[in-house]
Design a protein around this motif. Structure first.
Motif, mmCIF file in Angstrom:
data_model
loop_
_atom_site.group_PDB
_atom_site.id
_atom_site.type_symbol
_atom_site.label_atom_id
_atom_site.label_comp_id
_atom_site.label_asym_id
_atom_site.label_seq_id
_atom_site.Cartn_x
_atom_site.Cartn_y
_atom_site.Cartn_z
ATOM 1 N N VAL A 70 0.855 -1.182 0.000
ATOM 2 C CA VAL A 70 0.000 0.000 0.000
ATOM 3 C C VAL A 70 0.894 1.236 0.000
ATOM 4 O O VAL A 70 1.576 1.525 0.985
ATOM 5 C CB VAL A 70 -0.921 0.042 1.244
ATOM 6 C CG1 VAL A 70 -1.855 1.252 1.173
ATOM 7 C CG2 VAL A 70 -1.718 -1.259 1.373
ATOM 8 N N SER A 71 0.919 1.960 -1.116
ATOM 9 C CA SER A 71 1.660 3.218 -1.169
ATOM 10 C C SER A 71 0.721 4.358 -0.804
ATOM 11 O O SER A 71 -0.398 4.430 -1.305
ATOM 12 C CB SER A 71 2.232 3.463 -2.574
ATOM 13 O OG SER A 71 3.343 2.632 -2.827
ATOM 14 N N VAL A 72 1.193 5.228 0.090
ATOM 15 C CA VAL A 72 0.407 6.394 0.491
ATOM 16 C C VAL A 72 1.135 7.624 -0.036
ATOM 17 O O VAL A 72 2.297 7.869 0.301
ATOM 18 C CB VAL A 72 0.220 6.461 2.015
ATOM 19 C CG1 VAL A 72 -0.727 7.606 2.374
ATOM 20 C CG2 VAL A 72 -0.322 5.141 2.553
ATOM 21 N N HIS A 73 0.437 8.390 -0.865
ATOM 22 C CA HIS A 73 1.094 9.439 -1.641
ATOM 23 C C HIS A 73 0.282 10.725 -1.606
ATOM 24 O O HIS A 73 -0.935 10.707 -1.399
ATOM 25 C CB HIS A 73 1.260 8.965 -3.093
ATOM 26 C CG HIS A 73 1.999 9.935 -3.967
ATOM 27 N ND1 HIS A 73 3.317 10.261 -3.747
ATOM 28 C CD2 HIS A 73 1.608 10.657 -5.040
ATOM 29 C CE1 HIS A 73 3.705 11.127 -4.664
ATOM 30 N NE2 HIS A 73 2.685 11.391 -5.449
ATOM 31 N N VAL A 80 7.576 1.722 5.609
ATOM 32 C CA VAL A 80 8.877 2.238 5.168
ATOM 33 C C VAL A 80 8.733 3.722 4.877
ATOM 34 O O VAL A 80 7.883 4.125 4.082
ATOM 35 C CB VAL A 80 9.386 1.499 3.912
ATOM 36 C CG1 VAL A 80 10.779 2.017 3.536
ATOM 37 C CG2 VAL A 80 9.436 -0.008 4.139
ATOM 38 N N ASP A 81 9.558 4.523 5.536
ATOM 39 C CA ASP A 81 9.552 5.966 5.304
ATOM 40 C C ASP A 81 10.492 6.268 4.145
ATOM 41 O O ASP A 81 11.703 6.377 4.321
ATOM 42 C CB ASP A 81 10.009 6.693 6.576
ATOM 43 C CG ASP A 81 9.880 8.210 6.453
ATOM 44 O OD1 ASP A 81 9.516 8.691 5.360
ATOM 45 O OD2 ASP A 81 10.130 8.910 7.453
ATOM 46 N N THR A 82 9.932 6.386 2.938
ATOM 47 C CA THR A 82 10.765 6.694 1.771
ATOM 48 C C THR A 82 10.785 8.190 1.468
ATOM 49 O O THR A 82 11.284 8.599 0.421
ATOM 50 C CB THR A 82 10.300 5.914 0.516
ATOM 51 O OG1 THR A 82 8.997 6.352 0.139
ATOM 52 C CG2 THR A 82 10.299 4.425 0.762
ATOM 53 N N ALA A 121 17.402 3.638 -6.955
ATOM 54 C CA ALA A 121 16.005 3.527 -6.514
ATOM 55 C C ALA A 121 15.483 2.101 -6.658
ATOM 56 O O ALA A 121 14.607 1.679 -5.893
ATOM 57 C CB ALA A 121 15.137 4.497 -7.309
ATOM 58 N N ARG A 122 16.013 1.344 -7.614
ATOM 59 C CA ARG A 122 15.553 -0.038 -7.795
ATOM 60 C C ARG A 122 15.922 -0.917 -6.600
ATOM 61 O O ARG A 122 15.287 -1.941 -6.359
ATOM 62 C CB ARG A 122 16.116 -0.615 -9.095
ATOM 63 C CG ARG A 122 15.572 0.082 -10.326
ATOM 64 C CD ARG A 122 16.060 -0.530 -11.618
ATOM 65 N NE ARG A 122 15.585 0.240 -12.755
ATOM 66 C CZ ARG A 122 14.391 0.117 -13.298
ATOM 67 N NH1 ARG A 122 13.548 -0.782 -12.810
ATOM 68 N NH2 ARG A 122 14.019 0.857 -14.327
ATOM 69 N N LEU A 123 16.959 -0.500 -5.876
ATOM 70 C CA LEU A 123 17.334 -1.231 -4.669
ATOM 71 C C LEU A 123 16.214 -1.175 -3.636
ATOM 72 O O LEU A 123 16.059 -2.096 -2.827
ATOM 73 C CB LEU A 123 18.622 -0.632 -4.092
ATOM 74 C CG LEU A 123 19.360 -1.425 -3.005
ATOM 75 C CD1 LEU A 123 19.767 -2.788 -3.516
ATOM 76 C CD2 LEU A 123 20.590 -0.643 -2.534
ATOM 77 N N LEU A 124 15.425 -0.095 -3.661
ATOM 78 C CA LEU A 124 14.278 0.013 -2.758
ATOM 79 C C LEU A 124 13.325 -1.156 -2.951
ATOM 80 O O LEU A 124 12.883 -1.780 -1.991
ATOM 81 C CB LEU A 124 13.519 1.320 -3.024
ATOM 82 C CG LEU A 124 13.891 2.555 -2.213
ATOM 83 C CD1 LEU A 124 13.033 3.723 -2.667
ATOM 84 C CD2 LEU A 124 13.729 2.316 -0.733
ATOM 85 N N ASN A 179 8.691 11.410 -8.592
ATOM 86 C CA ASN A 179 10.097 11.224 -8.925
ATOM 87 C C ASN A 179 10.334 9.729 -9.153
ATOM 88 O O ASN A 179 9.400 8.933 -9.090
ATOM 89 C CB ASN A 179 11.014 11.783 -7.833
ATOM 90 C CG ASN A 179 10.663 11.232 -6.457
ATOM 91 O OD1 ASN A 179 10.160 10.110 -6.319
ATOM 92 N ND2 ASN A 179 10.919 12.024 -5.417
ATOM 93 N N GLU A 180 11.590 9.343 -9.400
ATOM 94 C CA GLU A 180 11.854 7.957 -9.795
ATOM 95 C C GLU A 180 11.478 6.965 -8.711
ATOM 96 O O GLU A 180 10.820 5.957 -8.968
ATOM 97 C CB GLU A 180 13.328 7.783 -10.162
ATOM 98 C CG GLU A 180 13.640 6.371 -10.678
ATOM 99 C CD GLU A 180 15.110 6.159 -11.009
ATOM 100 O OE1 GLU A 180 15.440 5.054 -11.467
ATOM 101 O OE2 GLU A 180 15.910 7.083 -10.785
ATOM 102 N N GLU A 181 11.880 7.270 -7.449
ATOM 103 C CA GLU A 181 11.584 6.305 -6.390
ATOM 104 C C GLU A 181 10.083 6.201 -6.125
ATOM 105 O O GLU A 181 9.571 5.115 -5.814
ATOM 106 C CB GLU A 181 12.339 6.638 -5.100
ATOM 107 C CG GLU A 181 12.086 8.008 -4.520
ATOM 108 C CD GLU A 181 13.153 9.007 -4.931
ATOM 109 O OE1 GLU A 181 13.434 9.914 -4.128
ATOM 110 O OE2 GLU A 181 13.685 8.889 -6.045
ATOM 111 N N THR A 182 9.373 7.311 -6.280
ATOM 112 C CA THR A 182 7.918 7.271 -6.121
ATOM 113 C C THR A 182 7.286 6.411 -7.213
ATOM 114 O O THR A 182 6.408 5.587 -6.937
ATOM 115 C CB THR A 182 7.322 8.689 -6.164
ATOM 116 O OG1 THR A 182 7.858 9.450 -5.072
ATOM 117 C CG2 THR A 182 5.812 8.654 -6.048
ATOM 118 N N LEU A 183 7.731 6.579 -8.430
ATOM 119 C CA LEU A 183 7.199 5.782 -9.541
ATOM 120 C C LEU A 183 7.452 4.299 -9.313
ATOM 121 O O LEU A 183 6.569 3.459 -9.550
ATOM 122 C CB LEU A 183 7.819 6.231 -10.863
ATOM 123 C CG LEU A 183 7.417 7.611 -11.370
ATOM 124 C CD1 LEU A 183 8.229 7.987 -12.603
ATOM 125 C CD2 LEU A 183 5.929 7.666 -11.689
#
Length: 260
Positions: A5-8, A37-39, A119-122, A147-151
């Motif tokens: 679940v991503s919260v954005h 996870v706090d990204t 970011a792919r490491l995430l 941004n990339e990590e959000t995508l």
């Protein structure tokens, strides 16, 4: 497999971390194993809601991204903070909640801003974390904007929860976020309106937004004085279990759990 679940939110200041912490808490207290996870690496802070003392944090998400630790070493069990009691005699798994904070050290934040990271490491970390901690749900508290990590977080999500305020700038940014999510084929998108004035016509606002975005409005959370007094020092739903805000968050949590 855990449900991601991503919260954005498209803009900052929507109360995204507060909503994330309360949703995760309610689901964990229902007996599920939950990770957060706090990204939002540039402006971290969700750890404050769980009373996690930064002086006692050995590893953070930043350390994982720089190869200093395994992802689960940066996970802190905050189950006792949200009053989850283990089942007696280990009879089955009880609910649990784990938090992976980002570093609040200026040097670590500056390094991210200066050098970036893979970011792919995430996403590799998300999978490892879910498997090793046997998570039912993994909440990703994203950085505002696109941004990339959000995508990359959104693309692996089963559910995207977009937080917005009843504000025209938020309305425009939310349209962008939803369009991106649809292009990435996110299975389920939910809108949550936060900081709505109690005098607003909530049913009319819900209908207006559902029509405008062709997306489910999972809940409308009223702005309340108690939230300001709390000052992010605790989980609101635990401090005020009978409050209308808490009841609405509980309804949103149930929609997440019942979502296919």
């Amino acid at each position: 497999m855990s449900k991601v679940v991503s919260v954005h939110s498209f803009r900052g200041g929507t109360g995204k971390s507060n909503v994330t912490a309360n949703l995760a808490t309610m689901i964990a207290r229902s007996g599920k194993r939950v990770g957060i996870v706090d990204t939002d690496i540039q402006s971290p802070g969700i750890h404050v809601l769980f009373g996690l003392d930064e002086n006692k944090i050995s590893y953070t998400l930043n350390d994982y991204l720089w190869g200093r630790c395994a992802i689960e070493q940066a996970a802190y069990d905050v189950s006792q903070t949200v009053k989850i009691k283990p089942k007696p005699f280990n009879f089955g798994m009880s609910g649990a909640i784990y938090l992976i904070p980002s570093s609040i050290k200026t040097g670590e934040i500056s390094r991210i801003l200066r050098e970036g990271y893979n970011a792919r490491l995430l996403n590799d970390g998300f999978r490892d974390l879910s498997r090793r901690l046997k998570l039912d749900y993994l909440f990703i508290d994203t950085h505002p904007g696109i941004n990339e990590e959000t995508l990359l977080s959104i693309i692996i999500s089963n559910i995207l929860v977009v937080i917005l305020r009843p504000d025209h700038q938020d309305y425009q940014g939310t349209a962008v976020a939803i369009d991106v999510a649809r292009k990435l084929d996110v299975p389920k998108i939910m809108l949550v309106v936060n900081k709505a004035l109690p005098k607003l016509n909530f049913p009319a606002l819900r209908q207006q937004l559902q029509t405008a975005y062709s997306t489910t409005v999972a809940g409308i959370l009223p702005v309340c004085e108690e939230m300001f007094h709390l000052g992010s020092s605790d989980i609101f739903s635990l401090r005020y279990p009978e409050h209308a805000w808490t009841q609405e968050v509980n309804a949103i949590a149930k929609q997440i759990m019942h979502s296919k």
